[in-house]
Design a protein around this motif. Sequence first.
Motif, PDB file in Angstrom:
ATOM      1  N   ILE A 269      -8.490   4.409 -13.675  1.00  0.00           N
ATOM      2  CA  ILE A 269      -7.703   3.169 -13.714  1.00  0.00           C
ATOM      3  C   ILE A 269      -6.559   3.221 -12.705  1.00  0.00           C
ATOM      4  O   ILE A 269      -6.113   2.189 -12.217  1.00  0.00           O
ATOM      5  N   SER A 270      -6.096   4.400 -12.348  1.00  0.00           N
ATOM      6  CA  SER A 270      -5.042   4.509 -11.336  1.00  0.00           C
ATOM      7  C   SER A 270      -5.627   4.601  -9.928  1.00  0.00           C
ATOM      8  O   SER A 270      -4.919   4.372  -8.953  1.00  0.00           O
ATOM      9  N   ILE A 271      -6.909   4.918  -9.831  1.00  0.00           N
ATOM     10  CA  ILE A 271      -7.560   4.996  -8.528  1.00  0.00           C
ATOM     11  C   ILE A 271      -7.927   3.605  -8.028  1.00  0.00           C
ATOM     12  O   ILE A 271      -7.898   3.335  -6.832  1.00  0.00           O
ATOM     13  N   VAL A 272      -8.247   2.700  -8.954  1.00  0.00           N
ATOM     14  CA  VAL A 272      -8.683   1.346  -8.585  1.00  0.00           C
ATOM     15  C   VAL A 272      -7.634   0.604  -7.764  1.00  0.00           C
ATOM     16  O   VAL A 272      -7.962   0.029  -6.717  1.00  0.00           O
ATOM     17  N   PRO A 273      -6.347   0.567  -8.147  1.00  0.00           N
ATOM     18  CA  PRO A 273      -5.370  -0.134  -7.307  1.00  0.00           C
ATOM     19  C   PRO A 273      -5.230   0.493  -5.912  1.00  0.00           C
ATOM     20  O   PRO A 273      -5.026  -0.224  -4.935  1.00  0.00           O
ATOM     21  N   ALA A 274      -5.362   1.807  -5.832  1.00  0.00           N
ATOM     22  CA  ALA A 274      -5.285   2.455  -4.524  1.00  0.00           C
ATOM     23  C   ALA A 274      -6.474   2.046  -3.653  1.00  0.00           C
ATOM     24  O   ALA A 274      -6.301   1.785  -2.452  1.00  0.00           O
ATOM     25  N   LEU A 275      -7.652   1.982  -4.222  1.00  0.00           N
ATOM     26  CA  LEU A 275      -8.832   1.551  -3.471  1.00  0.00           C
ATOM     27  C   LEU A 275      -8.699   0.097  -3.030  1.00  0.00           C
ATOM     28  O   LEU A 275      -9.071  -0.248  -1.901  1.00  0.00           O
ATOM     29  N   ARG A 276      -8.173  -0.755  -3.906  1.00  0.00           N
ATOM     30  CA  ARG A 276      -7.978  -2.163  -3.537  1.00  0.00           C
ATOM     31  C   ARG A 276      -6.981  -2.301  -2.397  1.00  0.00           C
ATOM     32  O   ARG A 276      -7.147  -3.149  -1.521  1.00  0.00           O
ATOM     33  N   ALA A 277      -5.932  -1.481  -2.395  1.00  0.00           N
ATOM     34  CA  ALA A 277      -4.944  -1.543  -1.319  1.00  0.00           C
ATOM     35  C   ALA A 277      -5.552  -1.088  -0.004  1.00  0.00           C
ATOM     36  O   ALA A 277      -5.283  -1.693   1.054  1.00  0.00           O
ATOM     37  N   ILE A 278      -6.370  -0.062  -0.043  1.00  0.00           N
ATOM     38  CA  ILE A 278      -7.023   0.425   1.181  1.00  0.00           C
ATOM     39  C   ILE A 278      -8.005  -0.604   1.707  1.00  0.00           C
ATOM     40  O   ILE A 278      -8.037  -0.888   2.911  1.00  0.00           O
ATOM     41  N   ILE A 279      -8.801  -1.183   0.820  1.00  0.00           N
ATOM     42  CA  ILE A 279      -9.762  -2.209   1.239  1.00  0.00           C
ATOM     43  C   ILE A 279      -9.050  -3.445   1.750  1.00  0.00           C
ATOM     44  O   ILE A 279      -9.477  -4.077   2.716  1.00  0.00           O
ATOM     45  N   GLY A 280      -7.926  -3.801   1.135  1.00  0.00           N
ATOM     46  CA  GLY A 280      -7.166  -4.968   1.545  1.00  0.00           C
ATOM     47  C   GLY A 280      -6.602  -4.849   2.952  1.00  0.00           C
ATOM     48  O   GLY A 280      -6.431  -5.845   3.656  1.00  0.00           O
ATOM     49  N   ARG A 281      -6.322  -3.639   3.381  1.00  0.00           N
ATOM     50  CA  ARG A 281      -5.800  -3.445   4.733  1.00  0.00           C
ATOM     51  C   ARG A 281      -6.863  -3.725   5.792  1.00  0.00           C
ATOM     52  O   ARG A 281      -6.542  -4.154   6.891  1.00  0.00           O
TER      53      ARG A 281
END
Length: 93
Positions: A79-91
């Motif tokens: 659950i803490s990895i998901v926001p990090a992945l979304r931020a990386i994909i968003g860039r």
Amino acid sequence: MFGLEFWETLIASFSGALLSLGLVSEPTWKQSLLAVLTGLGFGQYLSRPVAIYASRELQLDFDNYLLCAVAFVLGLLAISIVPALRAIIGRFA
């Protein structure tokens, strides 16, 4: 086709991923699905290297109990990895 170790780590990482959903208030179904899939992936593919490292550094016995414990914790951290992945994909999007 798959050994018992595969199914044990799969169940442990799935359990951790499901438990991680309780840490978020009202997740959407997309966040829930992404968290469970991320927990399964991380738990399944990273449990062996992390367990080997932990057994060497902490002088623990490398067995299925350690492997399942690591898979559960990695699934729980999904659950803490998901926001990090979304931020990386968003860039990149």
